[in-house]
Design a protein around this motif. Structure first.
Motif, mmCIF file in Angstrom:
data_model
loop_
_atom_site.group_PDB
_atom_site.id
_atom_site.type_symbol
_atom_site.label_atom_id
_atom_site.label_comp_id
_atom_site.label_asym_id
_atom_site.label_seq_id
_atom_site.Cartn_x
_atom_site.Cartn_y
_atom_site.Cartn_z
ATOM 1 N N SER A 14 4.536 -11.138 -13.511
ATOM 2 C CA SER A 14 4.056 -12.193 -12.626
ATOM 3 C C SER A 14 5.195 -12.737 -11.767
ATOM 4 C CB SER A 14 3.432 -13.319 -13.455
ATOM 5 O OG SER A 14 3.075 -14.397 -12.633
ATOM 6 N N GLU A 15 6.344 -12.924 -12.377
ATOM 7 C CA GLU A 15 7.506 -13.423 -11.627
ATOM 8 C C GLU A 15 7.952 -12.413 -10.572
ATOM 9 O OE1 GLU A 15 10.202 -14.282 -14.819
ATOM 10 O OE2 GLU A 15 9.118 -16.119 -15.365
ATOM 11 N N ARG A 16 7.930 -11.130 -10.919
ATOM 12 C CA ARG A 16 8.297 -10.085 -9.953
ATOM 13 C C ARG A 16 7.304 -10.031 -8.802
ATOM 14 N NH1 ARG A 16 8.832 -5.041 -13.647
ATOM 15 N NH2 ARG A 16 8.828 -3.964 -11.643
ATOM 16 N N GLU A 19 7.940 -12.908 -6.390
ATOM 17 C CA GLU A 19 9.077 -12.600 -5.516
ATOM 18 C C GLU A 19 8.667 -11.603 -4.429
ATOM 19 O OE1 GLU A 19 12.225 -11.145 -8.006
ATOM 20 O OE2 GLU A 19 12.373 -13.036 -9.105
ATOM 21 N N THR A 20 7.858 -10.621 -4.815
ATOM 22 C CA THR A 20 7.446 -9.566 -3.896
ATOM 23 C C THR A 20 6.559 -10.090 -2.779
ATOM 24 O OG1 THR A 20 7.561 -7.934 -5.667
ATOM 25 C CG2 THR A 20 6.264 -7.333 -3.744
ATOM 26 N N ILE A 21 5.689 -11.056 -3.083
ATOM 27 C CA ILE A 21 4.732 -11.517 -2.079
ATOM 28 C C ILE A 21 5.287 -12.608 -1.170
ATOM 29 C CG2 ILE A 21 2.733 -10.813 -3.428
ATOM 30 C CD1 ILE A 21 2.283 -13.761 -4.167
ATOM 31 N N GLY A 23 6.689 -14.335 1.802
ATOM 32 C CA GLY A 23 6.709 -13.937 3.196
ATOM 33 C C GLY A 23 5.553 -13.036 3.605
ATOM 34 N N THR A 24 4.587 -12.812 2.699
ATOM 35 C CA THR A 24 3.417 -11.994 3.022
ATOM 36 C C THR A 24 2.205 -12.908 3.180
ATOM 37 O OG1 THR A 24 2.625 -11.634 0.759
ATOM 38 C CG2 THR A 24 4.350 -10.124 1.579
ATOM 39 N N SER A 25 1.070 -12.316 3.472
ATOM 40 C CA SER A 25 -0.154 -13.098 3.606
ATOM 41 C C SER A 25 -0.775 -13.441 2.247
ATOM 42 C CB SER A 25 -1.175 -12.342 4.462
ATOM 43 O OG SER A 25 -1.516 -11.120 3.847
ATOM 44 N N PHE A 26 -0.224 -12.896 1.168
ATOM 45 C CA PHE A 26 -0.736 -13.211 -0.168
ATOM 46 C C PHE A 26 -0.148 -14.537 -0.625
ATOM 47 C CE2 PHE A 26 -0.742 -8.524 0.002
ATOM 48 C CZ PHE A 26 -2.101 -8.315 -0.155
ATOM 49 N N SER A 27 -1.029 -15.454 -1.016
ATOM 50 C CA SER A 27 -0.541 -16.774 -1.420
ATOM 51 C C SER A 27 -0.342 -16.900 -2.930
ATOM 52 C CB SER A 27 -1.505 -17.859 -0.935
ATOM 53 O OG SER A 27 -2.784 -17.676 -1.505
ATOM 54 N N SER A 28 -0.795 -15.885 -3.670
ATOM 55 C CA SER A 28 -0.650 -15.941 -5.121
ATOM 56 C C SER A 28 -0.758 -14.543 -5.714
ATOM 57 C CB SER A 28 -1.739 -16.821 -5.737
ATOM 58 O OG SER A 28 -3.003 -16.210 -5.578
ATOM 59 N N THR A 29 -0.370 -14.441 -6.974
ATOM 60 C CA THR A 29 -0.532 -13.185 -7.702
ATOM 61 C C THR A 29 -2.003 -12.808 -7.755
ATOM 62 O OG1 THR A 29 1.432 -13.618 -9.039
ATOM 63 C CG2 THR A 29 -0.147 -12.060 -9.941
ATOM 64 N N LEU A 65 5.758 0.151 -6.572
ATOM 65 C CA LEU A 65 5.815 -1.200 -5.997
ATOM 66 C C LEU A 65 6.218 -2.239 -7.036
ATOM 67 C CD1 LEU A 65 2.597 -1.021 -3.806
ATOM 68 C CD2 LEU A 65 4.956 -1.163 -2.973
ATOM 69 N N GLY A 66 6.283 -1.829 -8.305
ATOM 70 C CA GLY A 66 6.702 -2.746 -9.360
ATOM 71 C C GLY A 66 5.578 -3.476 -10.043
ATOM 72 N N TYR A 67 4.323 -3.105 -9.771
ATOM 73 C CA TYR A 67 3.201 -3.791 -10.373
ATOM 74 C C TYR A 67 2.813 -3.218 -11.727
ATOM 75 C CZ TYR A 67 2.920 -5.513 -5.655
ATOM 76 O OH TYR A 67 3.224 -6.072 -4.450
ATOM 77 N N LEU A 68 3.297 -2.036 -12.040
ATOM 78 C CA LEU A 68 3.076 -1.421 -13.350
ATOM 79 C C LEU A 68 4.422 -1.004 -13.916
ATOM 80 C CD1 LEU A 68 0.094 0.974 -12.505
ATOM 81 C CD2 LEU A 68 -0.038 -1.267 -13.575
ATOM 82 N N GLU A 69 4.479 -0.964 -15.208
ATOM 83 C CA GLU A 69 5.716 -0.541 -15.854
ATOM 84 C C GLU A 69 5.583 0.875 -16.361
ATOM 85 O OE1 GLU A 69 6.961 -3.409 -18.733
ATOM 86 O OE2 GLU A 69 6.854 -5.008 -17.296
#
Length: 69
Positions: A14-16, A19-21, A23-29, A65-69
């Motif tokens: 969630s923290e990653r 950080e990734t979003i 500056g993007t149009s996504f306002s939350s995880t 993209l770092g969303y899965l490990e």
């Protein structure tokens, strides 16, 4: 009215994502997760089904993209 459910992800992921979003149009995880899941479901519905190779490709992209490990 739309009903919602809760999906749990590890705190470090969630923290990653946060950080990734930046500056993007996504306002939350949650916004990003909804977008990704909709994209996968729409692709699945258009094709009738996802092949294992297509599913693996999506999984690899999410991992890169770092969303899965």
């Amino acid at each position: 009215m739309t009903e919602y459910t809760t999906v749990s992800i590890p705190k470090d992921l969630s923290e990653r994502v946060e950080e990734t979003i930046e500056g993007t149009s996504f306002s939350s995880t949650s916004d990003l997760v909804r977008f990704l899941l909709r994209s996968i479901v729409i692709q699945h519905q258009k094709q009738g089904s996802l092949s294992e190779a297509e599913f693996d490709e999506i999984t690899d992209q999410l991992r890169d993209l770092g969303y899965l490990e």
